[in-house]
Structure formats: structure tokens, C-alpha cells
Write a protein that holds these residues in place. Structure first.
Motif, PDB file in Angstrom:
ATOM      1  N   PRO A 152       0.820  -1.211   0.000  1.00  0.00           N
ATOM      2  CA  PRO A 152       0.000   0.000   0.000  1.00  0.00           C
ATOM      3  C   PRO A 152       0.855   1.264   0.000  1.00  0.00           C
ATOM      4  N   GLY A 153       0.602   2.127  -0.983  1.00  0.00           N
ATOM      5  CA  GLY A 153       1.344   3.374  -1.091  1.00  0.00           C
ATOM      6  C   GLY A 153       2.722   3.246  -1.688  1.00  0.00           C
ATOM      7  N   GLU A 154       3.169   2.001  -1.927  1.00  0.00           N
ATOM      8  CA  GLU A 154       4.526   1.767  -2.426  1.00  0.00           C
ATOM      9  C   GLU A 154       4.555   1.137  -3.813  1.00  0.00           C
ATOM     10  N   GLY A 155       3.385   0.735  -4.324  1.00  0.00           N
ATOM     11  CA  GLY A 155       3.341   0.137  -5.649  1.00  0.00           C
ATOM     12  C   GLY A 155       3.606  -1.354  -5.638  1.00  0.00           C
ATOM     13  N   ILE A 156       3.958  -1.886  -6.805  1.00  0.00           N
ATOM     14  CA  ILE A 156       4.237  -3.313  -6.980  1.00  0.00           C
ATOM     15  C   ILE A 156       5.742  -3.526  -6.949  1.00  0.00           C
ATOM     16  N   TRP A 157       6.145  -4.535  -6.182  1.00  0.00           N
ATOM     17  CA  TRP A 157       7.552  -4.864  -6.002  1.00  0.00           C
ATOM     18  C   TRP A 157       7.798  -6.319  -6.388  1.00  0.00           C
ATOM     19  N   ALA A 158       9.086  -6.656  -6.548  1.00  0.00           N
ATOM     20  CA  ALA A 158       9.476  -8.029  -6.844  1.00  0.00           C
ATOM     21  C   ALA A 158      10.693  -8.388  -6.012  1.00  0.00           C
ATOM     22  N   VAL A 159      10.837  -9.697  -5.740  1.00  0.00           N
ATOM     23  CA  VAL A 159      11.977 -10.190  -4.982  1.00  0.00           C
ATOM     24  C   VAL A 159      12.252 -11.628  -5.401  1.00  0.00           C
ATOM     25  N   GLN A 160      13.496 -12.053  -5.247  1.00  0.00           N
ATOM     26  CA  GLN A 160      13.859 -13.418  -5.609  1.00  0.00           C
ATOM     27  C   GLN A 160      13.212 -14.420  -4.656  1.00  0.00           C
ATOM     28  N   ALA A 161      12.857 -15.583  -5.190  1.00  0.00           N
ATOM     29  CA  ALA A 161      12.160 -16.602  -4.403  1.00  0.00           C
ATOM     30  C   ALA A 161      13.104 -17.496  -3.617  1.00  0.00           C
ATOM     31  N   ASN A 162      14.411 -17.308  -3.767  1.00  0.00           N
ATOM     32  CA  ASN A 162      15.378 -18.144  -3.039  1.00  0.00           C
ATOM     33  C   ASN A 162      15.921 -17.477  -1.788  1.00  0.00           C
ATOM     34  N   GLY A 163      15.395 -16.308  -1.426  1.00  0.00           N
ATOM     35  CA  GLY A 163      15.843 -15.613  -0.231  1.00  0.00           C
ATOM     36  C   GLY A 163      17.010 -14.675  -0.450  1.00  0.00           C
ATOM     37  N   GLU A 164      17.554 -14.629  -1.649  1.00  0.00           N
ATOM     38  CA  GLU A 164      18.713 -13.784  -1.942  1.00  0.00           C
ATOM     39  C   GLU A 164      18.287 -12.469  -2.589  1.00  0.00           C
ATOM     40  N   GLY A 165      19.277 -11.608  -2.835  1.00  0.00           N
ATOM     41  CA  GLY A 165      19.014 -10.350  -3.524  1.00  0.00           C
ATOM     42  C   GLY A 165      18.330  -9.327  -2.648  1.00  0.00           C
ATOM     43  N   ALA A 166      17.697  -8.359  -3.292  1.00  0.00           N
ATOM     44  CA  ALA A 166      17.001  -7.277  -2.592  1.00  0.00           C
ATOM     45  C   ALA A 166      15.707  -6.961  -3.330  1.00  0.00           C
ATOM     46  N   PRO A 167      14.690  -6.505  -2.609  1.00  0.00           N
ATOM     47  CA  PRO A 167      13.439  -6.128  -3.280  1.00  0.00           C
ATOM     48  C   PRO A 167      13.668  -4.968  -4.239  1.00  0.00           C
ATOM     49  N   ARG A 168      12.895  -4.934  -5.325  1.00  0.00           N
ATOM     50  CA  ARG A 168      12.970  -3.830  -6.272  1.00  0.00           C
ATOM     51  C   ARG A 168      11.568  -3.433  -6.702  1.00  0.00           C
ATOM     52  N   GLN A 169      11.357  -2.163  -6.856  1.00  0.00           N
ATOM     53  CA  GLN A 169      10.045  -1.689  -7.280  1.00  0.00           C
ATOM     54  C   GLN A 169       9.868  -1.924  -8.780  1.00  0.00           C
ATOM     55  N   LEU A 170       8.706  -2.452  -9.146  1.00  0.00           N
ATOM     56  CA  LEU A 170       8.377  -2.636 -10.552  1.00  0.00           C
ATOM     57  C   LEU A 170       7.507  -1.500 -11.077  1.00  0.00           C
ATOM     58  N   VAL A 171       6.353  -1.263 -10.408  1.00  0.00           N
ATOM     59  CA  VAL A 171       5.378  -0.292 -10.905  1.00  0.00           C
ATOM     60  C   VAL A 171       4.911   0.572  -9.743  1.00  0.00           C
ATOM     61  N   PRO A 172       5.087   1.885  -9.802  1.00  0.00           N
ATOM     62  CA  PRO A 172       4.548   2.752  -8.746  1.00  0.00           C
ATOM     63  C   PRO A 172       3.052   2.930  -8.902  1.00  0.00           C
ATOM     64  N   HIS A 173       2.381   3.287  -7.796  1.00  0.00           N
ATOM     65  CA  HIS A 173       0.944   3.591  -7.807  1.00  0.00           C
ATOM     66  C   HIS A 173       0.155   2.455  -8.440  1.00  0.00           C
ATOM     67  N   ALA A 174       0.404   1.239  -7.981  1.00  0.00           N
ATOM     68  CA  ALA A 174      -0.217   0.055  -8.579  1.00  0.00           C
ATOM     69  C   ALA A 174      -0.352  -1.035  -7.527  1.00  0.00           C
ATOM     70  N   SER A 175      -1.288  -1.977  -7.787  1.00  0.00           N
ATOM     71  CA  SER A 175      -1.494  -3.112  -6.889  1.00  0.00           C
ATOM     72  C   SER A 175      -2.085  -4.264  -7.687  1.00  0.00           C
ATOM     73  N   SER A 176      -2.263  -5.409  -7.036  1.00  0.00           N
ATOM     74  CA  SER A 176      -2.929  -6.573  -7.606  1.00  0.00           C
ATOM     75  C   SER A 176      -2.297  -7.036  -8.922  1.00  0.00           C
ATOM     76  N   PRO A 177      -1.010  -7.393  -8.899  1.00  0.00           N
ATOM     77  CA  PRO A 177      -0.345  -7.773 -10.149  1.00  0.00           C
ATOM     78  C   PRO A 177      -0.684  -9.188 -10.594  1.00  0.00           C
ATOM     79  N   SER A 178      -0.664  -9.427 -11.891  1.00  0.00           N
ATOM     80  CA  SER A 178      -0.637 -10.760 -12.489  1.00  0.00           C
ATOM     81  C   SER A 178      -0.022 -10.625 -13.868  1.00  0.00           C
ATOM     82  N   LEU A 179       0.390 -11.738 -14.425  1.00  0.00           N
ATOM     83  CA  LEU A 179       1.206 -11.693 -15.639  1.00  0.00           C
ATOM     84  C   LEU A 179       0.512 -12.419 -16.783  1.00  0.00           C
ATOM     85  N   VAL A 180       0.497 -11.774 -17.962  1.00  0.00           N
ATOM     86  CA  VAL A 180      -0.008 -12.436 -19.158  1.00  0.00           C
ATOM     87  C   VAL A 180       1.060 -13.417 -19.649  1.00  0.00           C
TER      88      VAL A 180
END
Length: 293
Positions: free
Chosen positions: A265-293
Motif C-alpha cells: 500500500p502506497g509503495e506500488g508493486i515490487w518483486a523479490v527473488q524466491a530463493n531468499g537472496e538479492g534485494a526487493p525492487r520496485q516494478l510499478v509505482p501507484h499500482a497493486s494486484s499484479p498478475s502476468l499475461v
């Protein structure tokens, strides 16, 4: 008093098409409409549709829109749409929109609404209604609280939410809560039965290869958002905490077998690696409820 200015985002002409591969579909929080961007450049201009929803999910060139119902009383409408976002059918639902999900082939749909309270953060203070709808057979379970869970006595405080389907369109994973505890359950939509697999699991989301579940786990910390995202290996039952340490109150989506995406909320859509490594990164500001075609 002057209304606050809306955030500025770049918008481009073009339709939101659920058949156009490689695009991230989401709720544009500025307009409240379904929108899309290329996953290759998610921070760039977005296409915005005319379809209003609270939650949206797409799979197999189809969409499920969970929207507020018209009228003076709280309610929801589950709207099934085609690849051009044209309405195919709708189902009126009690409660406030919360979660929406389709199986990978688009046959099975599920949605969750709050009927009392508006937060998962305090166990036992809310009530949900979770439905499963088979678009092929048109079998509709408007509330799966009648599911028989192996080893757990049926109780009035049972709640279910966060359904995620396997490839057979019959088996699903979900959260079940009772007596102040939450469980990951593996359910059978035909037999209306389930078995508990693990405690302290909420809002599961199955990986594309069907081997892991991403979920939010209740941890000490922020009382309003007391969760941390983890990934559970269903073969070994070993769980891995992810690099995102902020409280995620979302049913995340898998962008591929290595990456999950989620709304803040208020931060947009983010992504992170599923293996516990790396760092979160913002994908889309002012957005929510993501899904992929």
C-alpha cells in the motif's frame, strides 16, 4: 480545501489485452482501473482500461475482476471477462473485496471477501467468505467453510482465504484459521475435503512448476502488518524467508519460477527473488494486484 494533486504517471494509448504476452496486468491506483505495462520496462508508460475493480487476476487470456457492488450495503461482484476485458458473466457476492485468483488454464476461479472486520492482522476479529467456481461444470461453492479438514473439528470460528490451484483443476492450497491459529491446507474441490500441512501460513501462492508455495508468515514486529514473506518447498517442507522484510499483506504472484511480485500500500508493486537472496525492487509505482499475461 483543495483536493491533493494526483500523482503523475505516463499513460500511453492502446488497449489492455489479456492475450498480449509479456505484459504485467495490475490495478492502477490513480484511476482504479485495470492497466498494463511491459514486464521488460514496468516503470514506463502504462495502458489504462475502463474496467474498475478492487482486485484483478488474469490467466489463459481470461480475467477475474472483484469489484464493489452497487448499492447502499457492502457487497462485491465477481466479474469474468474475456481477453479484451469484455464481461462474460457476473456473480453477486456478500462482503468487501479482498482476494481473486484463477487457475493457470482459467477454468477454476476463487475469490475471498471480508464480511466483518477488514484486516487479517488480528486473528479471530474478522470473518471471510471464500468461493470456488468451476467455469467448465458451473459448480459453484459460494463458501468453502463446509470443507472437512482432516484431524480438525468443525468450528464456528473457521475461516478460509487465499486459494491457489494446482494444474489438475481439482487440488488447491489455501489458508484455514481456527482457534487463533492458521494452517496451510491441501484441499480437494470435488470431495470438499482437505488436510492440514503446516501451521502459521497465510495467503499461499503456488509456483509455476508446482513445487513451492510462497506465503506470508506471522512474525514478531509491526502489529498492523505482522508478516514476512516465505517460500515453502512442498517436497522437503523446508521454508525460506525472503529478502523483503516489510509486512506483505497480499497473495503474491509468481512472475516465473524464481521471482515473486506483490503489492505494498502506497509503495506500488515490487518483486523479490524466491530463493531468499538479492534485494526487493520496485516494478510499478501507484499500482497493486499484479498478475502476468
Amino acid at each position: 480545501m483543495r483536493a491533493p494533486d494526483k500523482p503523475a504517471v505516463a499513460v500511453e494509448a492502446g488497449a489492455v489485452d489479456l492475450s498480449e504476452q509479456g505484459r504485467l496486468i495490475f490495478m492502477d491506483e490513480i484511476s482504479g482501473k485495470v492497466a498494463s505495462v511491459p514486464l521488460s520496462s514496468p516503470g514506463g508508460p502504462r495502458r489504462v482500461s475502463s474496467l474498475s475493480c478492487k482486485r484483478f487476476y488474469t490467466a489463459a487470456r481470461q480475467g477475474l475482476c472483484l469489484a464493489d457492488a452497487q448499492g447502499p450495503l457492502p457487497g462485491s461482484t465477481a466479474v469474468f471477462v474475456d481477453q479484451a476485458l469484455g464481461e462474460q458473466r457476473r456473480v453477486e457476492v456478500a462482503g468487501v473485496p479482498n482476494r481473486a485468483k484463477l487457475s493457470a488454464d482459467g477454468r477454476m476461479a476463487s475469490w475471498t471477501t471480508f464480511v466483518t472486520g477488514d484486516s487479517y492482522s488480528q486473528a479471530g476479529t474478522f470473518s471471510t467468505r471464500t468461493a470456488i467456481f468451476d467455469k467448465q461444470t458451473e459448480v459453484y461453492s459460494s463458501n468453502i467453510e463446509g470443507t472437512s479438514v482432516e484431524g480438525i473439528k468443525m468450528a464456528n470460528d473457521m475461516n478460509y482465504w487465499g486459494v491457489t490451484f494446482t494444474a489438475d483443476d481439482r487440488t488447491y492450497y489455501a489458508t484455514m484459521s481456527t482457534a487463533g491459529k492458521t494452517y496451510l491446507i491441501q484441499g480437494d474441490a470435488v470431495e470438499e475435503s482437505a488436510k492440514p500441512l503446516r501451521e502459521n501460513v497465510e495467503c499461499p501462492s503456488l509456483s509455476p512448476d508446482g513445487t513451492r508455495v510462497a506465503f506470508k508468515k506471522r512474525v514478531p514486529g509491526d502489529g498492523a502488518r505482522p508478516w514476512r514473506e516465505h517460500v515453502l518447498d512442498l517436497r522437503t517442507m523446508v521454508e525460506t524467508p525472503l529478502a523483503e522484510t516489510r509486512g506483505i499483506d497480499d497473495q503474491v504472484v509468481w512472475l516465473d519460477n524464481d521471482t515473486i511480485a506483490y503489492g505494498l500500500p502506497g509503495e506500488g508493486i515490487w518483486a523479490v527473488q524466491a530463493n531468499g537472496e538479492g534485494a526487493p525492487r520496485q516494478l510499478v509505482p501507484h499500482a497493486s494486484s499484479p498478475s502476468l499475461v
